[in-house]
Each structure stands twice: as C-alpha cells, then as structure tokens.
Design a protein around this motif. Structure first.
Motif, PDB file in Angstrom:
ATOM      1  N   ASN B 165     -24.448  54.180  68.426  1.00 28.48           N
ATOM      2  CA  ASN B 165     -23.119  54.189  69.050  1.00 28.48           C
ATOM      3  C   ASN B 165     -23.024  55.254  70.143  1.00 28.48           C
ATOM      4  O   ASN B 165     -22.398  55.036  71.183  1.00 28.48           O
ATOM      5  N   HIS B 166     -23.656  56.401  69.899  1.00 26.72           N
ATOM      6  CA  HIS B 166     -23.675  57.397  70.975  1.00 26.72           C
ATOM      7  C   HIS B 166     -24.464  56.886  72.178  1.00 26.72           C
ATOM      8  O   HIS B 166     -24.089  57.137  73.320  1.00 26.72           O
ATOM      9  N   HIS B 167     -25.520  56.148  71.911  1.00 24.52           N
ATOM     10  CA  HIS B 167     -26.265  55.561  73.029  1.00 24.52           C
ATOM     11  C   HIS B 167     -25.375  54.599  73.821  1.00 24.52           C
ATOM     12  O   HIS B 167     -25.291  54.686  75.055  1.00 24.52           O
ATOM     13  N   ASN B 168     -24.698  53.722  73.129  1.00 23.59           N
ATOM     14  CA  ASN B 168     -23.791  52.788  73.823  1.00 23.59           C
ATOM     15  C   ASN B 168     -22.725  53.549  74.618  1.00 23.59           C
ATOM     16  O   ASN B 168     -22.362  53.173  75.734  1.00 23.59           O
ATOM     17  N   ALA B 175     -15.607  56.913  77.314  1.00 27.55           N
ATOM     18  CA  ALA B 175     -15.964  57.469  76.002  1.00 27.55           C
ATOM     19  C   ALA B 175     -15.840  58.988  75.975  1.00 27.55           C
ATOM     20  O   ALA B 175     -16.103  59.667  76.971  1.00 27.55           O
ATOM     21  N   GLN B 176     -15.441  59.477  74.803  1.00 24.54           N
ATOM     22  CA  GLN B 176     -15.290  60.924  74.618  1.00 24.54           C
ATOM     23  C   GLN B 176     -16.635  61.635  74.743  1.00 24.54           C
ATOM     24  O   GLN B 176     -16.743  62.682  75.373  1.00 24.54           O
ATOM     25  N   PHE B 177     -17.676  61.087  74.106  1.00 29.03           N
ATOM     26  CA  PHE B 177     -19.034  61.623  74.236  1.00 29.03           C
ATOM     27  C   PHE B 177     -19.843  60.637  75.064  1.00 29.03           C
ATOM     28  O   PHE B 177     -19.953  59.472  74.693  1.00 29.03           O
ATOM     29  N   GLN B 178     -20.389  61.084  76.129  1.00 29.57           N
ATOM     30  CA  GLN B 178     -21.270  60.190  76.895  1.00 29.57           C
ATOM     31  C   GLN B 178     -22.638  60.843  76.866  1.00 29.57           C
ATOM     32  O   GLN B 178     -23.187  61.250  77.871  1.00 29.57           O
ATOM     33  N   LYS B 179     -23.188  60.929  75.672  1.00 32.78           N
ATOM     34  CA  LYS B 179     -24.335  61.792  75.407  1.00 32.78           C
ATOM     35  C   LYS B 179     -25.144  61.179  74.274  1.00 32.78           C
ATOM     36  O   LYS B 179     -24.578  60.716  73.283  1.00 32.78           O
ATOM     37  N   GLY B 320     -19.358  51.984  72.178  1.00 32.94           N
ATOM     38  CA  GLY B 320     -19.629  53.307  71.618  1.00 32.94           C
ATOM     39  C   GLY B 320     -18.881  53.499  70.299  1.00 32.94           C
ATOM     40  O   GLY B 320     -19.155  54.430  69.551  1.00 32.94           O
ATOM     41  N   GLY B 321     -17.937  52.586  70.071  1.00 29.42           N
ATOM     42  CA  GLY B 321     -17.197  52.646  68.810  1.00 29.42           C
ATOM     43  C   GLY B 321     -16.349  53.906  68.707  1.00 29.42           C
ATOM     44  O   GLY B 321     -16.260  54.695  69.644  1.00 29.42           O
ATOM     45  N   LEU B 322     -15.715  54.050  67.571  1.00 27.81           N
ATOM     46  CA  LEU B 322     -14.869  55.223  67.367  1.00 27.81           C
ATOM     47  C   LEU B 322     -15.706  56.500  67.414  1.00 27.81           C
ATOM     48  O   LEU B 322     -15.240  57.553  67.853  1.00 27.81           O
TER      49      LEU B 322
END
Lengths: 380, 380
Positions: B165-168, B175-179, B320-322
């Motif tokens: 999900n972080h990859h997506n 997205a909050q995390f783009q990492k 990226g989901g929640l």
C-alpha cells in the motif's frame, strides 16, 4: 407512497437514563412487534459526542435493540435532524433500498450545565457571529424585537404562544411541562434576550422518539394502523444570519413548505393541524406565516385571537410544541411525526383535533439554516 | 441507475486548513462546474464536534460554497460514513427526491494529541469493552494474533500489505505518505498492539474528498465524464466485539459484499480492482477473504504472493489505501469513490489498472459494526 405504522416516545424532561437507553425505550414497543420486518435503522441525533462522549451511536443502539443484523446510520441536521431523517427514510423506501425503517431520534442534554449547553448548540453558528457572542436564544430575541417593530406586534401576542403551548402540553403525558402558565407568568419570567423571557423558550431536555417508516406493501401485510407520508421537502438558507436579507423571514421554512404543498397538491387550507418548530414563541409566529396560514406580519394577531389554539382555525403545536413538550435536539422532528401519528389515528386524547385528515410538520435546523416540511395524511 | 460525474479530493495528511476549508477545497472544482445542477449536499463526517468544536457542519459548508439555497444534511457512520453517504445519495437520486447531489466527506483530526484521538474514536465501542481498555488499534492486534494462530499466517505476510500500500501511495499525489517502506521497516517500526506495529496502521489525518452523484439524465445533459454506481449495500454486525462468534470474521463485510454482488448480478471475478478498508494491514487481508477474492484463511498467502499488487490478479488499494493515503474518518469512503472514478476514467496515472470495467469499494464503520459495499462501473 410510504407510511408510518408505529410510533412511540419517551417522556421528555430531565431523565436519569443514558442516551442509548432512552432511544431503546422509545423503540421497544415497535421492535417487539415488528422486529422481523425492520431492514434499516436510522438514528436522528446531533450531539452524542458533545453531551455524552459517545460516537457510533447507531451501532450501539442496534446492538441494544438486538437488531445487530440491521444496517444503520446516524443523520444529523442539528435541531432539524428528525425531519431530515424522515426525509431520508421516505426516500430509501421509495427507492426500494429498504422497506421498513426504524427511525429513532434522541438526545441527552441535561447532564451538562445550561451555559455549556447553550455554547455547544452555538457551535452551529458561523465563526464571526459566534465570536460576536451570538447564541440561538439571543438571535430569537433580535428576531422578536425586529418583528414587533416591523409589524406592530404586541409583547402579549408573542407570550400568548407560550400560554397556548403550555396549555396543550397539560394534555400530553410525554411533555416535559404538564402545567399551565398565565400570560403574566410568561411575561414576568426571567429575562433571557430582551424582549423574550424564560417561558418564551423551549427548555433543555432529554428524550427520544421513534417511528416505523414502511412501504405500502409492508404496511398492508403488517397489522398496525398507519398514516401516510404524503410528501417531504427540505430547503436551506444561509448559516450566516447577518447575511440574510431580513431576519423576520425564514426563507428555508417558506421554501420547504411551498415545495411540499406543490409536491402533494395540497395547500395550507387542507391542513387540519401543524407542528411548528417553536424553539421560541416568536419562531412559531413567523413560521405560521411562512407556512401560509397567515399573511406576513399577521401571525401575532392570529395567535392573540386564538386562531392557533386547539379549537382554532389551524391548531398549532397540539403536542405542546418544543416549548412545553421539550426539545431533545435529535428527537424533536421524530416527535412531530409521532404527534401527527397520534392525531391522524385518533390517539391524541384530550388534545385530539376533530377528525383530522392531513397535518403539517415543520422542523428547522439551526436558526432556519435548513428546514424540512412534511405532510402526513390518513390512509385512503 | 446513478452516476458519478465529478470527483476530487484534497491532499491528505497534516493540514493547516480548518475542516470547512478542507471540505470546500475538495468541492470547488465540482461546484464551479456544476453549481446550477446541484440540488442537495450530503456531508460525510463523524467527529466535527469532538475534534473541531463545530456542529451544523453541513450548513457551514453550503454557506462557504455559496450553495445557501441547497438543502443539506450530515451523515455519520464513523469510519464508514462515506459509504453510507453514497448509499443515501444513490437512494435519494433513485427515489427522484434529488437529481444531483454533492457528497463531500471530511475530517480534521491532527490538531488533537494522538492519545486523545484514539480515545475519541474508542467512544464508538460499547461501554464494557471501552472500560476494559479496548481501542480500535488493540482490537486489530487481537485479530492479527487470532488470525495467525487459526490459519498459520506469517507476520511477514501481514506486513507485506503495508509495503504494497505504501508502494501504491507513492503514485498518488493526494496520499499522506508518498514513500516506500521495506518489509523490514514495517516489521521493525514501533510496536502498537502486538504483533502489529506502527506501519501496520493508518495514520491520523486531515483531509476531504467529494463526488457528484447524479441521475443518468443529469449526467447526459452535463458534460462531465462519468462512472456508474452499479449497486450499493450496507450490512451490520454487533457493536459488542466480544459477543461476535469469531473475531477473524467480519460478517458485515461478507454480507454487504454478497448483497451487492447479488444486486448487480456480478461476482468477485468481475472486479478489476478493489478499495478495501485497511485501517490495519490485517483488516485488508480478512476483508479480501470476506469479499470473495480468496478463500477463508488464504488471504495472507495471496498478499505475500503479490496477487493483490497493482499487477496482480485483483489489485487492492491502488490508491495506497488508508495506510498510505491516510484516513480522515468522514472522507475515507468518499475517497474510495474518487479512486474508483480515477481508475474507471483512466485518470489514475502511475497506479492505473489496465482498462478496468468494474471495481469494488468496502467501507467499514467501527470494527466492522457496519459496512457498505459499492460496485462502480464504466458507463455503458
């Protein structure tokens, strides 16, 4: 078409029970009888977090009612939540997504000190007006002053609404006050927002009310006596009160009522009673004009002349209204529907209107920020 | 049938703007283009009072958007509010009560300290479980332990959901995390509820998302490219988690998904992508089973084998989901709809699934207390 085939409520007032218990109490008689038919639960509530520290109220209620399998949701529109909940239920049934919806509205407000309660409710005002110290009661005071100035209304005419509604409330065993108040008592009660006094306002209340909204076909297989939801409309106005053209008009009320009349093909002349949103006496007067019962600026005369009394031309707030019955925010719009149910099925006891066929309910959010108008009728 | 003809969202994360501004930001592009068509506004939000001291949010938003004349309401179902709001909008349009509804979901959560935030959300648990110290994160920890025990799932398989999900999320500019995070980073992040770690959970987020839900006829006169809401179902489970038969099952998810499949005549095999409610990694795995994509107890293997990756059999949480996108409670279900809109109209950029025709969104309230399942499809 949709119907209401069951209705109940708790006594309103200062109650020891918690919010979930109150909502369950208002629903038990309906759930016992119809649990197998219910396919959705809508909870009308605005402030469970602020007053009770509870969220996810709808799920907590379905679990308490042993309706765990039934999908549920909470609908909020502040004081107008109940009307919006009924509008949603009506729409879900019309769309075929549900056939039998338990709509339960409740609020538990008395555990919080009065001042804090006023401030919680004032959180619906826009930031500028809130920082300027505006509250819902103070806005009603301004409205009363402006209305008296514009139309020559007397203070007595406004206070007479409180006398009438308290009188009606003496015949409603669910009402918070079941006590007569004289014109003098109203006009000499503690001042809140000049010229309005304590008895010009609804009290702070705990309580819950419920109705069962069904399709015609469910109603016909079920055994309960029903009434029809002939139509329901919702309209809106600016939440910035100071930006409205005229504080003596409630545009959302006028628009919602006119829309529901046009939708149902009925008019004010067809209404045999009306439950209006009398958060304050002056609001009932202005709404009685916006609903078309009296011309603009003449509602005060009609009130004074008894035209809105139980035996008048158009009995308004036969239940006692918010002023006598109480105003647990999320319950109010649903309690208007229960009054329509009692009146149209001949269950209203001492306050029964003679053979009514249709009635109007007006439920306002904020200071007329939103308004639903619903027309109920006997089943034909 | 109903359609979504416009969708937008704000970047999720720690935002300086207040809740009303975020909701306006997510709606502006749609309102600018379609303001004359909008006839209802539904606000999806749960905690405006608790986090922001605001009530009557829907009216404050319509005023901010210069949509004062448009009736509005707030719909709450905690984390599942967005799905329920879309279900209501779909139903209002199908019933003919409205034709063009702006559904905007938002939450502003980061101004409150993390511990207080967890406690606000825990107010949806029933009293006994709450007093026993249960929180949503701790329940996910219990679920993970039980799931691993019951099905022999490895810790790595669960953590791999976070990696995916972080990859997506690196390809989603909202997205909050783009990492990217490695399996090792997930498994070595701070422990929250054994065996789950910080990176197994969604963060605390601010943000808003909006969609325009319309009738087919409005969609055809309007110029926007659209997708269809093929069906929407909501189901429920007990809010008392300890009273459920089995914590490794999410009955509300299974029931809502199975109902929407039967309503649309489609099955899991027809879905080209799915947005699931990954408040925690383990929840995505269990939901991927309840949605029928994998057999009970085999979701963890599928995750490990990459079957749920962007190029897998059934790409799950392409957005990226929640976990990566963030989870501003009231916005989440609406943001799932925006992802469906982006995917089905070919606007999903680097995370675009190849020529998708249908997609599923699963939005849960509480710990599966309620669940909506919505199937979106291309316009035919």
């Amino acid at each position: 078409m949709t119907r209401i085939i069951s209705a109940d409520l708790t006594p309103f007032g200062r109650r020891d029970q918690d919010l979930i218990t109150l909502c369950a109490e208002a629903s038990h008689s309906t759930v016992r009888k119809y649990h197998d038919l219910i396919d959705m639960v809508i909870v009308s509530n605005s402030y469970s977090g602020e007053y009770c520290g509870i969220s996810g109220l709808n799920s907590l209620i379905t679990t308490r009612l042993s309706l765990d399998r039934i999908p549920s949701v909470r609908i909020d529109n502040t004081s107008g939540s109940g009307g919006s909940a009924i509008l949603m239920a009506d729409s879900l049934v019309r769309s075929g997504l549900a056939e039998c919806i338990l709509v339960v509205g409740g609020e538990k407000m008395t555990e919080v000190p009065g001042k804090k309660s006023t401030s919680i409710i004032a959180s619906l005002l826009n930031r500028e007006e809130r920082s300027a110290g505006a509250t819902l009661p103070s806005l009603a005071g301004i409205l009363a002053r402006e209305y008296m100035k514009a139309f020559g209304a007397t203070r007595e005419s406004i206070a007479s609404v409180s006398v009438k509604n308290h009188h009606n409330g003496t015949m409603n065993r669910y009402a918070q006050f079941q006590k007569e108040f004289s014109l003098q008592e109203v006009m000499e009660s503690r001042i809140i927002a000049d010229p309005l006094r304590l008895l010009d306002y609804c009290p702070v209340s705990d309580g819950a009310a419920s109705v069962l909204v069904t399709s015609d076909s469910v109603a016909e297989t079920a055994s309960g006596e029903g009434i029809q939801i002939l139509g329901c409309s919702q309209s809106s106005d600016s939440s910035a009160i100071s930006e409205r053209e005229n504080i003596t008009s409630l545009k959302a009320v006028r628009s919602a009522v006119s829309s529901v009349y046009s939708k149902t093909g009925l008019s004010q002349d067809d209404m045999d009673f009306a439950e209006l949103h009398d958060m304050s006496t002056i609001l009932e007067i202005v709404e009685s004009e916006e609903a078309g019962f009296f011309r603009k600026g003449e509602g005060w005369k009609a009130a004074l002349e008894g035209k809105t009394a139980l035996n008048g031309e158009i009995p308004i707030n036969t239940s006692g209204g918010l002023i006598s019955k109480g105003h647990p925010i999320g319950a109010t719009g649903i309690a208007q529907a229960t009054e329509a149910y009692f009146q149209l099925t001949g269950r209203a006891g001492g306050r029964q209107v003679k053979a009514p066929e249709t009635g109007l309910a007006v439920n306002m959010s904020g200071f007329g920020n939103n308004c639903t108008a619903t027309v109920y009728g006997v089943v034909r």
